[in-house]
Design a protein around this motif. Sequence first.
Motif, mmCIF file in Angstrom:
data_model
loop_
_atom_site.group_PDB
_atom_site.id
_atom_site.type_symbol
_atom_site.label_atom_id
_atom_site.label_comp_id
_atom_site.label_asym_id
_atom_site.label_seq_id
_atom_site.Cartn_x
_atom_site.Cartn_y
_atom_site.Cartn_z
ATOM 1 N N ASP A 22 1.054 -1.229 0.022
ATOM 2 C CA ASP A 22 -0.109 0.205 -0.188
ATOM 3 C C ASP A 22 1.230 1.359 -0.178
ATOM 4 O OD1 ASP A 22 -2.839 0.697 0.724
ATOM 5 O OD2 ASP A 22 -1.725 2.221 2.025
ATOM 6 N N ALA A 23 0.445 1.947 -0.817
ATOM 7 C CA ALA A 23 1.307 3.155 -1.178
ATOM 8 C C ALA A 23 1.510 4.485 0.977
ATOM 9 C CB ALA A 23 0.499 4.888 -1.801
ATOM 10 N N HIS A 24 0.210 4.257 1.712
ATOM 11 C CA HIS A 24 0.420 4.160 2.498
ATOM 12 C C HIS A 24 1.469 3.544 4.463
ATOM 13 C CE1 HIS A 24 -2.569 6.447 1.227
ATOM 14 N NE2 HIS A 24 -2.391 7.912 1.307
ATOM 15 N N LYS A 25 1.750 2.638 3.754
ATOM 16 C CA LYS A 25 2.921 2.011 4.457
ATOM 17 C C LYS A 25 3.141 2.224 5.030
ATOM 18 C CE LYS A 25 5.493 -1.758 3.931
ATOM 19 N NZ LYS A 25 6.410 -2.553 3.244
ATOM 20 N N GLY A 26 3.957 2.703 6.195
ATOM 21 C CA GLY A 26 5.694 3.080 7.462
ATOM 22 C C GLY A 26 5.169 3.555 7.948
ATOM 23 N N VAL A 27 6.404 3.530 8.813
ATOM 24 C CA VAL A 27 6.239 4.092 10.348
ATOM 25 C C VAL A 27 6.100 5.366 10.078
ATOM 26 C CG1 VAL A 27 7.577 4.036 12.346
ATOM 27 C CG2 VAL A 27 8.119 2.438 10.739
ATOM 28 N N THR A 28 6.692 6.183 9.313
ATOM 29 C CA THR A 28 5.743 7.546 9.056
ATOM 30 C C THR A 28 4.929 7.938 8.097
ATOM 31 O OG1 THR A 28 8.095 8.699 7.519
ATOM 32 C CG2 THR A 28 8.631 8.153 10.144
ATOM 33 N N VAL A 29 4.328 8.642 8.292
ATOM 34 C CA VAL A 29 3.297 9.659 7.345
ATOM 35 C C VAL A 29 3.795 9.207 5.892
ATOM 36 C CG1 VAL A 29 2.366 10.966 9.127
ATOM 37 C CG2 VAL A 29 4.129 12.268 8.151
ATOM 38 N N LYS A 30 2.586 8.982 5.039
ATOM 39 C CA LYS A 30 2.912 9.068 4.051
ATOM 40 C C LYS A 30 1.980 9.585 2.974
ATOM 41 C CE LYS A 30 6.179 5.596 4.748
ATOM 42 N NZ LYS A 30 7.330 6.464 4.358
ATOM 43 N N LYS A 36 3.846 16.676 3.328
ATOM 44 C CA LYS A 36 4.533 18.503 3.390
ATOM 45 C C LYS A 36 4.664 19.188 4.670
ATOM 46 C CE LYS A 36 2.097 22.311 0.849
ATOM 47 N NZ LYS A 36 1.251 22.903 -0.237
ATOM 48 N N GLN A 37 3.610 19.168 5.889
ATOM 49 C CA GLN A 37 3.080 19.800 7.443
ATOM 50 C C GLN A 37 4.575 19.251 7.870
ATOM 51 O OE1 GLN A 37 0.168 17.863 9.501
ATOM 52 N NE2 GLN A 37 -1.596 19.309 8.371
ATOM 53 N N ASP A 38 4.938 17.680 8.460
ATOM 54 C CA ASP A 38 5.932 17.049 8.887
ATOM 55 C C ASP A 38 6.334 15.876 8.665
ATOM 56 O OD1 ASP A 38 8.225 15.996 10.593
ATOM 57 O OD2 ASP A 38 6.764 16.219 12.058
ATOM 58 N N PRO A 39 7.388 15.351 7.644
ATOM 59 C CA PRO A 39 7.381 14.078 7.297
ATOM 60 C C PRO A 39 7.929 13.354 8.233
ATOM 61 C CG PRO A 39 9.262 15.606 5.912
ATOM 62 C CD PRO A 39 7.902 16.227 7.308
ATOM 63 N N ASN A 40 8.214 13.417 9.356
ATOM 64 C CA ASN A 40 8.585 12.951 10.609
ATOM 65 C C ASN A 40 7.491 12.497 11.018
ATOM 66 O OD1 ASN A 40 11.346 12.032 9.472
ATOM 67 N ND2 ASN A 40 11.563 15.075 10.157
ATOM 68 N N GLN A 41 6.271 12.251 10.931
ATOM 69 C CA GLN A 41 5.022 12.551 11.602
ATOM 70 C C GLN A 41 4.575 10.517 12.117
ATOM 71 O OE1 GLN A 41 0.987 14.651 11.442
ATOM 72 N NE2 GLN A 41 2.700 15.623 10.002
ATOM 73 N N VAL A 42 5.046 10.241 12.889
ATOM 74 C CA VAL A 42 3.792 8.680 13.342
ATOM 75 C C VAL A 42 3.439 9.069 12.425
ATOM 76 C CG1 VAL A 42 3.258 7.294 14.705
ATOM 77 C CG2 VAL A 42 5.685 8.916 15.814
ATOM 78 N N ASN A 43 2.790 7.771 11.811
ATOM 79 C CA ASN A 43 2.111 7.228 11.176
ATOM 80 C C ASN A 43 0.945 6.856 11.289
ATOM 81 O OD1 ASN A 43 0.209 6.120 8.653
ATOM 82 N ND2 ASN A 43 1.659 5.194 7.600
ATOM 83 N N LEU A 44 -0.014 7.037 11.760
ATOM 84 C CA LEU A 44 -1.080 6.810 12.402
ATOM 85 C C LEU A 44 -2.316 6.617 11.458
ATOM 86 C CD1 LEU A 44 -2.299 9.435 15.082
ATOM 87 C CD2 LEU A 44 -0.656 7.250 15.721
ATOM 88 N N ARG A 45 -2.263 6.670 10.423
ATOM 89 C CA ARG A 45 -3.089 6.064 9.059
ATOM 90 C C ARG A 45 -2.700 5.043 8.199
ATOM 91 N NH1 ARG A 45 -6.228 10.636 7.230
ATOM 92 N NH2 ARG A 45 -5.955 10.230 5.037
#
Length: 167
Positions: A22-30, A36-45
């Motif tokens: 999935d395109a949204h897979k990852g520890v950080t936001v995708k 754009k806001q912060d690429p280091n945010q934890v991915n809650l999605r």
Amino acid sequence: MLCGAVKSLIQVLIKGEGVDGDAHKGVTVKHRSRVKQDPNQVNLRQVHLMHSELIYQLQEQGFKVSPASMGENITTVGIKLLDLPTGTILKIGKDAQIEITGLRNPCAQLDQYQKGLTAAVLDKDAQGKIIRKAGVMGIVIKGGEVVSEDLIAILLPAKPHKPLEKV
């Protein structure tokens, strides 16, 4: 413990990352707006779950939608996803577990799929507060394979329950 079922295709969930491929897979936001806001945010999605009842409702309104057509990874049946509190654990099939982190905040990309779809998955309550109906988001806390007809056990967090907010 409450129960429901999966009504979608085979998905492989990876702990701490999301859905394999999935395109949204990852520890950080995708998601573009979050990156754009912060690429280091934890991915809650990491995982998007949607209730099949919404799909039926949209079909009755004339939209040509089906499971997975609105970006959801897992389509459920018999679960009031939007009523679950933050932190609810969904045990799916033999191994997989997802922790619900919040409501999907639908974006205008839905209108690129079908005009008017974004508005159809949003509503307002009597006080004018936006009601998001496009499913819930979660993180994978235990990986595993999810297949159609898998049962879903619902484990509610300790009280007091925190209502879902957009993530």
